[in-house]
Design a protein around this motif. Structure first.
Motif, PDB file in Angstrom:
ATOM      1  N   UNK A  33      10.638   3.271   1.420  1.00  0.00           N
ATOM      2  CA  UNK A  33      10.310   2.635   0.134  1.00  0.00           C
ATOM      3  C   UNK A  33      10.681   1.149   0.143  1.00  0.00           C
ATOM      4  N   UNK A  34      10.520   0.543   1.322  1.00  0.00           N
ATOM      5  CA  UNK A  34      10.756  -0.894   1.505  1.00  0.00           C
ATOM      6  C   UNK A  34      12.168  -1.318   1.117  1.00  0.00           C
ATOM      7  N   UNK A  59       1.390 -21.002  -3.726  1.00  0.00           N
ATOM      8  CA  UNK A  59       1.990 -19.889  -4.466  1.00  0.00           C
ATOM      9  C   UNK A  59       2.555 -18.884  -3.473  1.00  0.00           C
ATOM     10  N   UNK A  60       3.696 -18.301  -3.799  1.00  0.00           N
ATOM     11  CA  UNK A  60       4.254 -17.201  -3.019  1.00  0.00           C
ATOM     12  C   UNK A  60       3.977 -15.895  -3.752  1.00  0.00           C
ATOM     13  N   UNK A  61       3.401 -14.936  -3.059  1.00  0.00           N
ATOM     14  CA  UNK A  61       3.119 -13.614  -3.620  1.00  0.00           C
ATOM     15  C   UNK A  61       3.920 -12.591  -2.821  1.00  0.00           C
ATOM     16  N   UNK A  62       4.890 -11.958  -3.464  1.00  0.00           N
ATOM     17  CA  UNK A  62       5.759 -10.996  -2.795  1.00  0.00           C
ATOM     18  C   UNK A  62       5.373  -9.587  -3.219  1.00  0.00           C
ATOM     19  N   UNK A  63       5.176  -8.688  -2.258  1.00  0.00           N
ATOM     20  CA  UNK A  63       4.783  -7.323  -2.576  1.00  0.00           C
ATOM     21  C   UNK A  63       5.376  -6.369  -1.561  1.00  0.00           C
ATOM     22  N   UNK A  64       5.061  -5.082  -1.719  1.00  0.00           N
ATOM     23  CA  UNK A  64       5.564  -4.066  -0.810  1.00  0.00           C
ATOM     24  C   UNK A  64       4.439  -3.238  -0.240  1.00  0.00           C
ATOM     25  N   UNK A  70      10.311  -2.259  -3.725  1.00  0.00           N
ATOM     26  CA  UNK A  70      11.551  -2.299  -2.950  1.00  0.00           C
ATOM     27  C   UNK A  70      12.576  -1.405  -3.628  1.00  0.00           C
ATOM     28  N   UNK A  71      13.111  -0.449  -2.868  1.00  0.00           N
ATOM     29  CA  UNK A  71      14.080   0.505  -3.412  1.00  0.00           C
ATOM     30  C   UNK A  71      15.500  -0.035  -3.411  1.00  0.00           C
ATOM     31  N   UNK A  72      15.664  -1.323  -3.099  1.00  0.00           N
ATOM     32  CA  UNK A  72      16.988  -1.929  -3.130  1.00  0.00           C
ATOM     33  C   UNK A  72      17.717  -1.793  -1.815  1.00  0.00           C
TER      34      UNK A  72
END
Length: 276
Positions: A33-34, A59-64, A70-72
């Protein structure tokens, strides 16, 4: 068709491409889960800095990858299971180490002078939620949810969780979310201001990129100064913030992008910005 430039991150756990002036940074541990790791996290810090300083990125686009943002942190690696070297560190060294890691991750992300967007295909928990909140805008898939998560592992929060959460949803809701660690679905997140918009799962990446691309086409300096103004709205009194706004606007009146915007308005065409 737009060109796509692959950026080497040093690990398969983090992917990065630049397309149409958008740096798409993808956490790539879908089987976990990233969740953050000793490989993923340093690479993410490096990419935030690299893309934040790259003049070809607007632009910065952050994803998983997969069905999570992201599960931390890695819970299995906490406590007695931690790296032996870290277990042997003094309290002061452990504090300094975490402070530095926080500064270079959510601290650096919030300090980027370009718009940042988090696209949440699924859960954002703990430090993963902090990463999403450190971005300027959050777009969530309908099936996504968030949880502060710290209560469940008897911890109090890190990576600026309390500060970020309080400013997004207010004191009362922030305390509720911290004290309960409840799962909050995407629609409620939108209602309380934790995410900006909720979209169908299958269109999340397309819609998030379309928004990022449209912003990246804008005037770079004006966007930077807008971000400065918005940040200062949380720091200074009205008079000080207002005076700083005036200084920045007058600087922008001398730029080529401002002149291009005015001319395009007169000629009824779309402006072409050069970042100067």
């Amino acid at each position: 068709m737009s060109n796509e430039i692959k950026i080497e991150t040093g690990t398969d756990e983090l992917l990065c491409v630049i397309r149409d002036r958008v740096a798409v940074i993808t956490l790539n541990r879908p089987d976990a889960r990233n969740s953050l790791s000793d490989t993923l996290t340093p690479a993410l810090r490096t990419m935030i800095k690299t893309c934040g300083e790259n003049p070809e990125v607007g632009v910065l686009l952050v994803t998983g990858a997969g069905k999570a943002f992201c599960a931390g942190g890695n819970v299995k690696g906490m406590g007695a299971h931690r790296d032996k070297k870290k277990l042997e560190m003094s309290y002061e060294d452990k504090v300094a180490d975490l402070q530095e890691r926080q500064r270079l991750l959510t601290g650096a992300l919030a300090s980027v002078r370009k718009p940042t967007i988090a696209a949440l295909p699924g859960p954002a928990v703990g430090a993963g939620l902090a990463i999403a909140m450190a971005c300027d805008i959050r777009i969530a898939a309908q099936s996504a949810f968030i949880s502060t998560g710290y209560l469940r592992v008897a911890l109090s929060g890190d990576y600026g969780m309390a500060w970020l959460l309080t400013r997004l949803v207010g004191t009362s809701r922030a305390r509720e979310l911290m004290f309960t660690s409840e799962k909050v679905d995407a629609l409620r997140c939108e209602q309380i201001g934790l995410v900006n918009r909720v979209v169908p799962d299958e269109t999340l990446q397309d819609e998030a990129f379309a928004l990022a691309k449209s912003i990246a086409e804008g005037p770079t300096l004006a966007l930077r100064y807008m971000k400065d103004n918005l940040d200062e709205a949380l720091q200074f009194d009205f008079a000080t913030a207002r005076d700083h706004e005036a200084e920045r606007l007058i600087r922008l009146t001398t730029t080529a992008d401002h002149k291009e915007a005015v001319q395009a308005f007169i000629e009824k065409r779309k402006p072409v910005f050069r970042g100067s």
